[in-house]
Each structure stands twice: as C-alpha cells, then as structure tokens.
Motif scaffolding. Structure first.
Motif, PDB file in Angstrom:
ATOM      1  N   GLU A  30       3.596 -22.758  54.364  1.00  0.00           N
ATOM      2  CA  GLU A  30       4.520 -22.113  53.940  1.00  0.00           C
ATOM      3  C   GLU A  30       5.109 -20.879  54.895  1.00  0.00           C
ATOM      4  OE1 GLU A  30       5.871 -22.560  50.783  1.00  0.00           O
ATOM      5  OE2 GLU A  30       4.348 -24.101  50.677  1.00  0.00           O
ATOM      6  N   ALA A  31       4.739 -21.025  56.143  1.00  0.00           N
ATOM      7  CA  ALA A  31       5.177 -20.061  57.213  1.00  0.00           C
ATOM      8  C   ALA A  31       6.808 -20.129  57.266  1.00  0.00           C
ATOM      9  CB  ALA A  31       4.348 -20.542  58.707  1.00  0.00           C
ATOM     10  N   LYS A  32       6.919 -18.843  57.368  1.00  0.00           N
ATOM     11  CA  LYS A  32       8.418 -18.570  57.499  1.00  0.00           C
ATOM     12  C   LYS A  32       8.926 -17.811  58.864  1.00  0.00           C
ATOM     13  CE  LYS A  32       9.176 -17.935  52.513  1.00  0.00           C
ATOM     14  NZ  LYS A  32       7.704 -18.343  52.130  1.00  0.00           N
ATOM     15  N   PHE A  33      10.084 -18.344  59.298  1.00  0.00           N
ATOM     16  CA  PHE A  33      10.449 -17.611  60.698  1.00  0.00           C
ATOM     17  C   PHE A  33      11.611 -17.041  60.571  1.00  0.00           C
ATOM     18  CE2 PHE A  33       7.830 -21.230  61.454  1.00  0.00           C
ATOM     19  CZ  PHE A  33       7.370 -20.935  62.861  1.00  0.00           C
ATOM     20  N   SER A  34      11.761 -15.771  61.282  1.00  0.00           N
ATOM     21  CA  SER A  34      12.877 -14.836  61.401  1.00  0.00           C
ATOM     22  C   SER A  34      12.968 -14.127  62.638  1.00  0.00           C
ATOM     23  CB  SER A  34      12.675 -13.538  60.270  1.00  0.00           C
ATOM     24  OG  SER A  34      12.276 -14.054  59.135  1.00  0.00           O
ATOM     25  N   ILE A  35      14.230 -13.757  63.030  1.00  0.00           N
ATOM     26  CA  ILE A  35      14.423 -12.777  64.105  1.00  0.00           C
ATOM     27  C   ILE A  35      14.622 -11.332  63.692  1.00  0.00           C
ATOM     28  CG2 ILE A  35      15.851 -12.504  66.322  1.00  0.00           C
ATOM     29  CD1 ILE A  35      16.892 -15.304  65.953  1.00  0.00           C
ATOM     30  N   VAL A  36      14.055 -10.519  64.330  1.00  0.00           N
ATOM     31  CA  VAL A  36      14.258  -9.172  63.785  1.00  0.00           C
ATOM     32  C   VAL A  36      13.910  -8.123  64.820  1.00  0.00           C
ATOM     33  CG1 VAL A  36      11.260  -8.995  63.453  1.00  0.00           C
ATOM     34  CG2 VAL A  36      12.927  -7.472  61.959  1.00  0.00           C
ATOM     35  N   GLY A  37      14.595  -6.800  64.574  1.00  0.00           N
ATOM     36  CA  GLY A  37      14.561  -5.784  65.562  1.00  0.00           C
ATOM     37  C   GLY A  37      15.799  -5.652  66.221  1.00  0.00           C
ATOM     38  N   GLY A  38      15.715  -5.130  67.262  1.00  0.00           N
ATOM     39  CA  GLY A  38      16.954  -4.732  68.234  1.00  0.00           C
ATOM     40  C   GLY A  38      17.799  -5.743  68.412  1.00  0.00           C
ATOM     41  N   LEU A  44      24.650  -7.611  65.331  1.00  0.00           N
ATOM     42  CA  LEU A  44      25.701  -7.162  63.974  1.00  0.00           C
ATOM     43  C   LEU A  44      26.573  -6.228  64.675  1.00  0.00           C
ATOM     44  CD1 LEU A  44      23.037  -7.161  61.114  1.00  0.00           C
ATOM     45  CD2 LEU A  44      24.790  -8.474  61.364  1.00  0.00           C
ATOM     46  N   LEU A  45      26.330  -5.568  65.966  1.00  0.00           N
ATOM     47  CA  LEU A  45      27.017  -4.578  66.514  1.00  0.00           C
ATOM     48  C   LEU A  45      28.008  -5.314  67.438  1.00  0.00           C
ATOM     49  CD1 LEU A  45      24.924  -1.493  67.254  1.00  0.00           C
ATOM     50  CD2 LEU A  45      26.439  -1.548  65.584  1.00  0.00           C
ATOM     51  N   GLY A  46      28.100  -6.617  67.781  1.00  0.00           N
ATOM     52  CA  GLY A  46      29.115  -7.103  68.499  1.00  0.00           C
ATOM     53  C   GLY A  46      28.501  -7.547  69.879  1.00  0.00           C
ATOM     54  N   GLN A  47      27.151  -7.327  69.946  1.00  0.00           N
ATOM     55  CA  GLN A  47      26.682  -7.758  71.384  1.00  0.00           C
ATOM     56  C   GLN A  47      26.198  -9.200  71.356  1.00  0.00           C
ATOM     57  OE1 GLN A  47      23.886  -5.069  73.087  1.00  0.00           O
ATOM     58  NE2 GLN A  47      24.769  -3.199  72.131  1.00  0.00           N
ATOM     59  N   THR A  48      27.040 -10.212  72.222  1.00  0.00           N
ATOM     60  CA  THR A  48      26.812 -11.458  72.174  1.00  0.00           C
ATOM     61  C   THR A  48      25.441 -11.904  72.851  1.00  0.00           C
ATOM     62  OG1 THR A  48      28.185 -11.614  74.190  1.00  0.00           O
ATOM     63  CG2 THR A  48      29.100 -11.858  71.849  1.00  0.00           C
ATOM     64  N   LYS A  49      24.803 -11.069  73.792  1.00  0.00           N
ATOM     65  CA  LYS A  49      23.685 -11.368  74.413  1.00  0.00           C
ATOM     66  C   LYS A  49      22.865 -10.306  74.490  1.00  0.00           C
ATOM     67  CE  LYS A  49      26.227 -14.662  77.945  1.00  0.00           C
ATOM     68  NZ  LYS A  49      26.486 -14.827  79.059  1.00  0.00           N
ATOM     69  N   PRO A  50      22.261 -10.101  73.122  1.00  0.00           N
ATOM     70  CA  PRO A  50      21.235  -9.131  73.026  1.00  0.00           C
ATOM     71  C   PRO A  50      20.073  -9.665  73.864  1.00  0.00           C
ATOM     72  CG  PRO A  50      22.062  -9.631  70.862  1.00  0.00           C
ATOM     73  CD  PRO A  50      22.432 -10.757  71.814  1.00  0.00           C
ATOM     74  N   LYS A  51      19.182  -8.634  74.417  1.00  0.00           N
ATOM     75  CA  LYS A  51      18.024  -8.804  75.038  1.00  0.00           C
ATOM     76  C   LYS A  51      16.794  -8.810  74.134  1.00  0.00           C
ATOM     77  CE  LYS A  51      19.680  -6.890  79.299  1.00  0.00           C
ATOM     78  NZ  LYS A  51      19.584  -5.834  80.398  1.00  0.00           N
ATOM     79  N   ASP A  52      15.621  -9.398  74.808  1.00  0.00           N
ATOM     80  CA  ASP A  52      14.206  -9.168  73.944  1.00  0.00           C
ATOM     81  C   ASP A  52      14.295  -9.655  72.825  1.00  0.00           C
ATOM     82  OD1 ASP A  52      13.370  -7.787  76.213  1.00  0.00           O
ATOM     83  OD2 ASP A  52      13.934  -5.900  75.255  1.00  0.00           O
ATOM     84  N   ILE A  53      14.474 -11.021  72.481  1.00  0.00           N
ATOM     85  CA  ILE A  53      14.668 -11.501  71.197  1.00  0.00           C
ATOM     86  C   ILE A  53      13.146 -12.000  70.799  1.00  0.00           C
ATOM     87  CG2 ILE A  53      15.569 -13.684  70.101  1.00  0.00           C
ATOM     88  CD1 ILE A  53      18.028 -13.596  71.732  1.00  0.00           C
ATOM     89  N   ASP A  54      12.784 -11.421  69.750  1.00  0.00           N
ATOM     90  CA  ASP A  54      11.350 -11.737  69.171  1.00  0.00           C
ATOM     91  C   ASP A  54      11.528 -12.766  67.797  1.00  0.00           C
ATOM     92  OD1 ASP A  54      10.420 -10.325  71.330  1.00  0.00           O
ATOM     93  OD2 ASP A  54      10.458  -8.291  69.995  1.00  0.00           O
ATOM     94  N   LEU A  98      13.145 -24.075  79.703  1.00  0.00           N
ATOM     95  CA  LEU A  98      13.453 -22.638  79.584  1.00  0.00           C
ATOM     96  C   LEU A  98      12.945 -21.778  80.536  1.00  0.00           C
ATOM     97  CD1 LEU A  98      13.385 -21.949  75.853  1.00  0.00           C
ATOM     98  CD2 LEU A  98      15.707 -22.596  77.068  1.00  0.00           C
ATOM     99  N   LYS A  99      13.649 -20.894  81.189  1.00  0.00           N
ATOM    100  CA  LYS A  99      13.080 -19.994  82.214  1.00  0.00           C
ATOM    101  C   LYS A  99      12.308 -19.054  81.718  1.00  0.00           C
ATOM    102  CE  LYS A  99      14.748 -16.849  85.915  1.00  0.00           C
ATOM    103  NZ  LYS A  99      15.889 -16.124  86.678  1.00  0.00           N
ATOM    104  N   ASP A 100      12.493 -18.371  80.845  1.00  0.00           N
ATOM    105  CA  ASP A 100      11.858 -17.364  80.177  1.00  0.00           C
ATOM    106  C   ASP A 100      10.866 -17.659  79.053  1.00  0.00           C
ATOM    107  OD1 ASP A 100      12.428 -15.386  82.312  1.00  0.00           O
ATOM    108  OD2 ASP A 100      14.340 -15.099  81.197  1.00  0.00           O
ATOM    109  N   PRO A 101       9.718 -17.130  78.738  1.00  0.00           N
ATOM    110  CA  PRO A 101       9.079 -17.378  77.609  1.00  0.00           C
ATOM    111  C   PRO A 101       9.400 -16.750  76.349  1.00  0.00           C
ATOM    112  CG  PRO A 101       7.652 -15.880  78.809  1.00  0.00           C
ATOM    113  CD  PRO A 101       8.799 -16.354  79.666  1.00  0.00           C
ATOM    114  N   ILE A 102       9.232 -17.020  75.231  1.00  0.00           N
ATOM    115  CA  ILE A 102       9.571 -16.620  74.123  1.00  0.00           C
ATOM    116  C   ILE A 102       8.502 -15.907  73.235  1.00  0.00           C
ATOM    117  CG2 ILE A 102      10.624 -17.010  71.393  1.00  0.00           C
ATOM    118  CD1 ILE A 102      12.330 -19.329  72.824  1.00  0.00           C
ATOM    119  N   ASP A 103       8.773 -14.903  72.793  1.00  0.00           N
ATOM    120  CA  ASP A 103       7.742 -14.030  72.069  1.00  0.00           C
ATOM    121  C   ASP A 103       7.642 -14.504  70.567  1.00  0.00           C
ATOM    122  OD1 ASP A 103       7.169 -12.726  74.244  1.00  0.00           O
ATOM    123  OD2 ASP A 103       7.886 -10.763  73.553  1.00  0.00           O
ATOM    124  N   LEU A 104       6.433 -15.091  70.196  1.00  0.00           N
ATOM    125  CA  LEU A 104       6.353 -15.396  68.777  1.00  0.00           C
ATOM    126  C   LEU A 104       5.152 -14.393  68.324  1.00  0.00           C
ATOM    127  CD1 LEU A 104       7.225 -17.328  66.557  1.00  0.00           C
ATOM    128  CD2 LEU A 104       4.817 -18.720  67.497  1.00  0.00           C
TER     129      LEU A 104
END
Length: 466
Positions: A30-38, A44-54, A98-104
């Motif tokens: 039943e695992a669910k996935f989300s993006i959260v945080g900054g 939502l503030l209109g920045q198309t390339k936010p950093k540090d996607i967790d 992908l060049k950079d790892p993704i944080d999970l």
C-alpha cells in the motif's frame, strides 16, 4: 488550479517523470509516493526548476523499500542505492541515465522521550503522509504533491493538511501546530523562518510565530555554529539589511557574531544596521559580516569563501574576490613570496577594498602593518623572457615569475642572474631547457646583500647567499 500547476511542473521534469514511473510500478503493498517540502512550495510560486526534490514514501517500512530497490537493481532500472539516514531511513538512488541521485525518504513521526528539546526519536514504520506532516516546520513546507499512475500516466493530487496553500497565497509564514513546540524541537527553525522571509519577499512571518521565535531564541546556543552560519549567509544574501534588522530585533548578535568580528569594529554596536553603512564602504559590508560569524577562522578563510561561492547573490563574486585577497594578506608571511602576494593583491580589481578591510580589522587581530608601496620598482618580467631563455611554458611559470619579482622588490634587478636562477630551477626539477644542455650550480654571489624574507632566502637558496 494548484493541481494543474503541479501536474505541469512534474511533467516538465523529464528525468523526474522517469524515476516516478519506476517507483510507482515497483511500489510494495500500500506504499504511497509524494513530493513534499521546498520543491512543491517553489513550484507553486512559479519556479520551474526547484532544487532538492525529495520523494517521500508513506504507509510502508524500511524492509519493503529495500526489497523494492533490490528488485529495481536486478532489473537494471537503477545503478545502485545507498542508505544515508542515521536516525531515519533515507536512500540515495542512482538511476540509469541520470547524473544526480534521487533522495527517497520514508515518512516518519516524532516521539518524545523527555522534556529536553532534543529528547525525541523517530518512528518510520507504516507512517501516513498526514502523520508525517505534523513534524514539518512551516505550513508552506507541508504541502504534499501526491503521485499515482492512471492508465500508465502520472497523475498528481494536492494534500494540504495544515492550510499551507492559503498561507502561501496570503504570503504568510507560520508554524505547523504549536509554534513554541516547533522551535523547541529544533531551534534552527528560527533562522529558517528568517531565511524564508528573505528568500520570498512576498511572504512575511506571522505575528504569533515571530513572538515564539523571540521566546525560543536562547535555544540557538545549542545549535552548531556551522549550521547557524549557513542559515545566516543564505538569508543575508537575499535581503541583507532586513536580515540584519531581524537578527538585531531578536537579540541574536551574541549568538551569531563574535566580539572579534566585524561588528565590534563599528562605532555603534547597539545600532549595528545603521552603523554598518555609516562606518565602512558598501563593498565591505557583506564580506565583513560574513567574517563576523563566530566560527570564522581568520587564519584560513576557505570555509567562508566556499560558503559564499555556493550562495548566489549580487554581492557573491565581489565578496569572494575580496575575501580571497584578504586571505592572501593574512597568510602571506608564511608563503614563498610574501611581497609578491602583497603586490598582486594591491594591483587586483578590488585591491583598495581588500587593503581597507585589512586595515579595519588589523588592530583586534594583531595583524602587522602592511609595507608602503614602492613607486620606483622596475617592470616585472614576463613569460616572454622565460620563453626566450628556452624554458617551455608550464605551470612552473607562475613560481618562476614570482621568484624573480621577489628579487626585484628586494632591490635585485639583474636579468643574467634571473636567467641562471630560472634555468637552474627547471634543471633541478628534471625539466629540459632547450638552450642549455648542462648547468652547474649557481655560485653564491656576495653582491646580493638585500634583506629577504626568511622563506624566500631558504627557497631561492644559492642565488642569494649570506
């Protein structure tokens, strides 16, 4: 509307789409996935390339996630993964292509273990996104972008458990739940609130939240100076004057700044912000306040320079150049050619500002007076001279030119002797010199009686004996 913004943002990150699809297709139970945080806030503030996607995994456990990652590795969908979280499970996942790892990260809840602000532990077994949101610092950072697959396509949904969307729309920064508790759990959140206010000019700190920042400010003494320094630099790089004013209003100066730092050099310590602009040139304000932090190492400014280099701001390049120059002046006496370093700094683009900063700080730090400029020095030798002597261009050019300039500054200006010394240095290092097959050791010259810095005399050895 918000879902449309996030849907467009997610689909616009092609590398992210690839990773999300792999995660969702391999999700355990039943695992669910989300993006959260900054990242969600900035999107939502209109920045198309936010950093540090967790990416957050809720309603699951560490064993299930490790099994999922092992399966992805066996299918060659990822190159590898590594658990990096000590107190709670966080994985660095390296995807093919992908060049950079993704944080999970696994969703987690905080469980109190005592009355102290550090007395708590994390639980991450089958924690829901709603429970995870309760530990977040501010409502605008507790907006969840839910991820699912519908007919093979990614569909996003917005989960807002604490009114973050309304606060973001109204430009309000306030804590999740009880502000006093949030700042007691982690006093660094006080400085994070200041930073968010500086980064997002449209947002202001809520009155209740601000009052509790002042109430819990004394706890910042328990936070490492490096973390405090980092937050201060990031905030001040966006809104310098406003940041200093907030720090002043919250009486954080003795927590952040050192008595040996820049603010003690100002005539009005009690009115630091206005004193800053009255006492020193504008070009020196930013480097001086960076150096004023308690963890500044005045003998080695690499940390401050590296920190500034990571923070993009209008003052960043100029400030880095000034701090680099100041570092040269402070450490020049242990360098090979101290007088040459001084000349190079004085002739640099910000030479006057660097020397002014040195003069402003030399008394509290017991630095020596700088020698006066000699207006009668001959023109320095160049790489063309070395080429004409048969020395091929190489990284050693800088050393050779500095060495010969050191002789000139100390009253020796004999091109024949320079040539012998330069060729001798190349021969000693095993490099070929076209015009000379063999060169005997340079004899000591009793005419060279100029007083040299001890380090120069030691390095240049036989050229100027005593």
């Amino acid at each position: 509307m918000n879902e449309q913004i996030l849907q467009k943002w997610v689909m616009g990150q092609r590398w992210l789409v690839k990773a999300i699809k792999v995660f969702l297709r391999t999700a355990p139970g039943e695992a669910k996935f989300s993006i959260v945080g900054g990242a969600v806030r900035d999107a939502l503030l209109g920045q198309t390339k936010p950093k540090d996607i967790d990416i957050l995994v809720s309603d699951s456990c560490e064993e299930d996630i490790e099994e999922m990652l092992q399966l992805m590795l066996a299918r060659r969908q990822i190159k590898g993964f590594k658990r990096v979280g000590q107190s709670f499970p966080v994985f660095k996942v390296e995807f093919v292509g992908l060049k950079d790892p993704i944080d999970l990260a696994l969703a987690r809840r905080e469980v109190s273990t005592g009355s102290a602000h550090t007395a708590f532990r994390y639980e991450s077994e089958y924690v829901s996104a709603s429970e995870d949101s309760n530990r977040r610092d501010f409502t605008i950072n507790a907006i969840y972008c839910g991820l699912s697959l519908v007919d093979g396509k990614i569909k996003v949904s917005v989960k807002d458990y604490h009114g973050g969307l309304a606060d973001l729309a109204d430009g309000r920064i306030q804590c999740v739940g009880n502000a006093a508790d949030r700042f007691k759990e982690d006093p660094l959140r006080i400085l994070r609130a200041i930073r968010f206010g500086a980064q997002m000019p449209s947002c202001r700190i809520n009155t209740h939240t601000y009052a509790n920042m002042a109430f819990r400010a004394h706890l910042l003494g328990t936070v490492s100076l490096e973390r405090v320094h980092h937050e201060y630099i990031k905030a001040a790089s966006h809104q310098f004057t406003d940041t200093l004013q907030v720090y002043c209003d919250l009486e954080l100066f003795d927590t952040i700044f050192s008595p040996m730092g820049g603010y003690d050099a100002f005539p009005e310590r009690e009115n630091f912000v206005s004193g800053t602009f009255q006492a020193v040139p504008e070009e020196l304000v930013w480097p001086l306040t960076v150096l004023s932090c308690k963890n500044s190492d005045w003998g080695n400014m690499d940390h401050q320079i590296k920190t500034l280099s990571r923070v993009k701001s209008p003052q960043e390049k100029r400030s880095v150049a000034i701090l680099n120059g100041l570092s040269k002046l402070v450490t020049r006496t242990v360098s090979f050619f101290p007088d040459v370093y001084l000349e190079e700094v004085r002739q640099s683009r910000y030479g006057k500002h660097i020397e002014d900063l040195y003069s402003l700080l030399k008394v509290p730090h017991c630095w020596e007076d700088l020698p006066r400029v000699n207006p009668y020095l001959p023109e320095p030798l160049t790489g063309e001279h070395l080429k004409s002597w048969g020395i091929a261009p190489s990284p050693s050019y800088k050393f050779l030119l500095r060495g010969m300039r050191a002789f000139q500054i100390n009253g020796i200006n004999d091109e024949k002797k320079f040539k012998k010394w330069a060729i001798d240095q190349e021969v000693k290092k095993g490099r070929a010199v076209k015009t000379v097959k063999q060169l005997s050791k340079v004899r000591q010259n009793n005419e060279c009686e100029a007083v040299l810095h001890p380090t120069i005399a030691a390095i240049l050895g036989g050229f100027c004996g005593h």
